[in-house]
Design an enzyme around this catalytic site. Structure first.
Site, PDB file in Angstrom:
ATOM      1  N   GLY A  37       0.852  -1.186   0.000  1.00 33.92           N
ATOM      2  CA  GLY A  37       0.000   0.000   0.000  1.00 33.92           C
ATOM      3  C   GLY A  37       0.883   1.229   0.000  1.00 33.92           C
ATOM      4  O   GLY A  37       1.754   1.368   0.865  1.00 33.92           O
ATOM      5  N   GLY A 220      13.268   8.436 -11.272  1.00 34.97           N
ATOM      6  CA  GLY A 220      13.944   7.166 -11.036  1.00 34.97           C
ATOM      7  C   GLY A 220      15.453   7.337 -11.025  1.00 34.97           C
ATOM      8  O   GLY A 220      15.981   8.202 -10.314  1.00 34.97           O
ATOM      9  N   GLY A 223      17.165  10.805 -11.212  1.00 33.20           N
ATOM     10  CA  GLY A 223      17.158  11.777 -10.127  1.00 33.20           C
ATOM     11  C   GLY A 223      15.791  12.394  -9.918  1.00 33.20           C
ATOM     12  O   GLY A 223      14.758  11.785 -10.217  1.00 33.20           O
ATOM     13  N   ALA A 224      15.769  13.611  -9.417  1.00 31.89           N
ATOM     14  CA  ALA A 224      14.511  14.284  -9.097  1.00 31.89           C
ATOM     15  C   ALA A 224      14.685  15.789  -9.241  1.00 31.89           C
ATOM     16  O   ALA A 224      15.788  16.325  -9.078  1.00 31.89           O
ATOM     17  CB  ALA A 224      14.056  13.936  -7.679  1.00 31.89           C
ATOM     18  N   ALA A 250       9.567   2.252  -4.509  1.00 27.84           N
ATOM     19  CA  ALA A 250      10.661   3.223  -4.634  1.00 27.84           C
ATOM     20  C   ALA A 250      10.149   4.657  -4.505  1.00 27.84           C
ATOM     21  O   ALA A 250      10.762   5.496  -3.835  1.00 27.84           O
ATOM     22  CB  ALA A 250      11.382   3.034  -5.959  1.00 27.84           C
ATOM     23  N   ASP A 252       7.471   5.606  -2.922  1.00 31.08           N
ATOM     24  CA  ASP A 252       7.048   5.806  -1.541  1.00 31.08           C
ATOM     25  C   ASP A 252       8.249   6.106  -0.648  1.00 31.08           C
ATOM     26  O   ASP A 252       8.184   6.966   0.238  1.00 31.08           O
ATOM     27  CB  ASP A 252       6.331   4.560  -1.033  1.00 31.08           C
ATOM     28  CG  ASP A 252       5.197   4.119  -1.944  1.00 31.08           C
ATOM     29  OD1 ASP A 252       4.539   5.003  -2.531  1.00 31.08           O
ATOM     30  OD2 ASP A 252       4.984   2.909  -2.064  1.00 31.08           O
ATOM     31  N   ASN A 276      16.306  10.541  -2.921  1.00 36.95           N
ATOM     32  CA  ASN A 276      17.002   9.640  -3.839  1.00 36.95           C
ATOM     33  C   ASN A 276      17.696   8.505  -3.093  1.00 36.95           C
ATOM     34  O   ASN A 276      17.729   7.359  -3.562  1.00 36.95           O
ATOM     35  CB  ASN A 276      18.033  10.421  -4.662  1.00 36.95           C
ATOM     36  CG  ASN A 276      17.409  11.312  -5.710  1.00 36.95           C
ATOM     37  OD1 ASN A 276      16.260  11.103  -6.111  1.00 36.95           O
ATOM     38  ND2 ASN A 276      18.150  12.313  -6.160  1.00 36.95           N
TER      39      ASN A 276
END
Length: 290
Positions: A37, A220, A223-224, A250, A252, A276
């Site tokens: 969940g 992913g 990066g972000a 990942a 979450d 990350n």
């Protein structure tokens, strides 16, 4: 400061298959059962990061529900979970390879989340931030509880965040289903749905600001990227992972790492790196929990 996380708790039946699926025949796979969940996973990762957290949701009065709550308690997560006789705890069958996953979802008792459940959770002593999984908003049965959670959190002075959850149900529901929040987290596919066009994270992230005070696009291994009003986008490269074992959870884990750091006063770049790091840990192991 306590983070209240509202959303689904389920039993994950995780099936890691070798090679492509042999439709109509046998596919070699390893199978395990564990807690899952999106919201419950995020709560477990928040506790792993040292953040006080309460998970709120609904589970069946059944053995899977007992097991799922015991796992959360063992992970250091406080719970505000209503148990419902005669309704099953949610179950998700996850088919996963090293980079992709496909899910078959029976939300079960999760669909019964109510405004009263939300109010009990928000009364948690020390509650200062609400994190909501958008899965709640995609289901007509519990969407009113999700909208109530964000409105009531703001009324009580809590900051809010929303995880866009999954591109396919978001596409079906339409991005208008997303209420305004302080922070919106989306992966690249979800950001494309929200923006209504393809693009790289820096191009897409500003479209998310129609729904939030600040936004993060997760890419992913790429990066972000963070974006806020009147500020240049901030991008942090991903953490190298020698072997991707299972991508389940990942996003979450990233959300938990980012939130824990940001709520502790970190700047966006530092918080992105923290997200990350936890995301990389998640893909290096089976299952969606620490």
């Amino acid at each position: 400061m306590t983070v209240v996380v509202i959303g689904d708790v389920v039993t994950d039946i995780l099936t890691v298959h070798e090679g492509p699926l042999a439709i109509g025949s046998d596919t070699i796979a390893s199978v395990r059962i564990s807690g899952g969940g999106s919201a419950a996973n995020t709560a477990a990762w928040l506790a792993h990061a040292g953040q006080a957290v309460t998970f709120a949701g609904v589970a069946g009065q059944d053995e899977p529900g007992d097991a799922r709550l015991a796992e959360l308690h063992a992970a250091g997560v406080a719970t505000s979970v209503r148990r419902v006789p005669g309704r099953p705890t949610g179950t998700v069958v996850v088919l996963t390879s090293d980079a992709e996953r496909t899910m078959f979802t029976d939300r079960g008792a999760n669909r019964l989340l109510s405004p009263d459940d939300v109010d009990r959770a928000l009364a948690t002593p020390g509650a200062r931030h609400l994190h909501l999984s958008a899965y709640v908003l995609f289901d007509a049965d519990c969407a009113p509880a999700g909208r109530h959670a964000l409105a009531e959190a703001r009324r009580r002075g809590l900051t809010t965040s929303l995880d866009a959850a999954s591109a396919a149900p978001l596409q079906r529901a339409g991005s208008a289903v997303l209420p305004w929040v302080d922070l919106l987290l989306a992966n690249l596919d979800e950001a494309v749905v929200i923006a209504g066009r393809p693009g790289d994270p820096a191009e897409l992230a500003p479209a998310l600001l129609a729904h939030a005070g600040e936004a993060v696009v997760k890419s992913g291994p790429g990066g972000a990227t963070w974006v806020g009003p009147g500020a240049a986008p901030v991008h942090v490269a991903g953490v190298h992972v020698p072997e991707v074992v299972d991508p389940t959870g990942a996003g979450d884990a990233f959300a938990a790492g980012y939130l824990a750091a940001r709520l502790a006063g970190a700047d966006p770049a530092t918080a992105l790196h923290a997200g990350n790091e936890l995301g990389a840990r998640a893909v290096s192991k089976l299952g969606g929990r620490p």
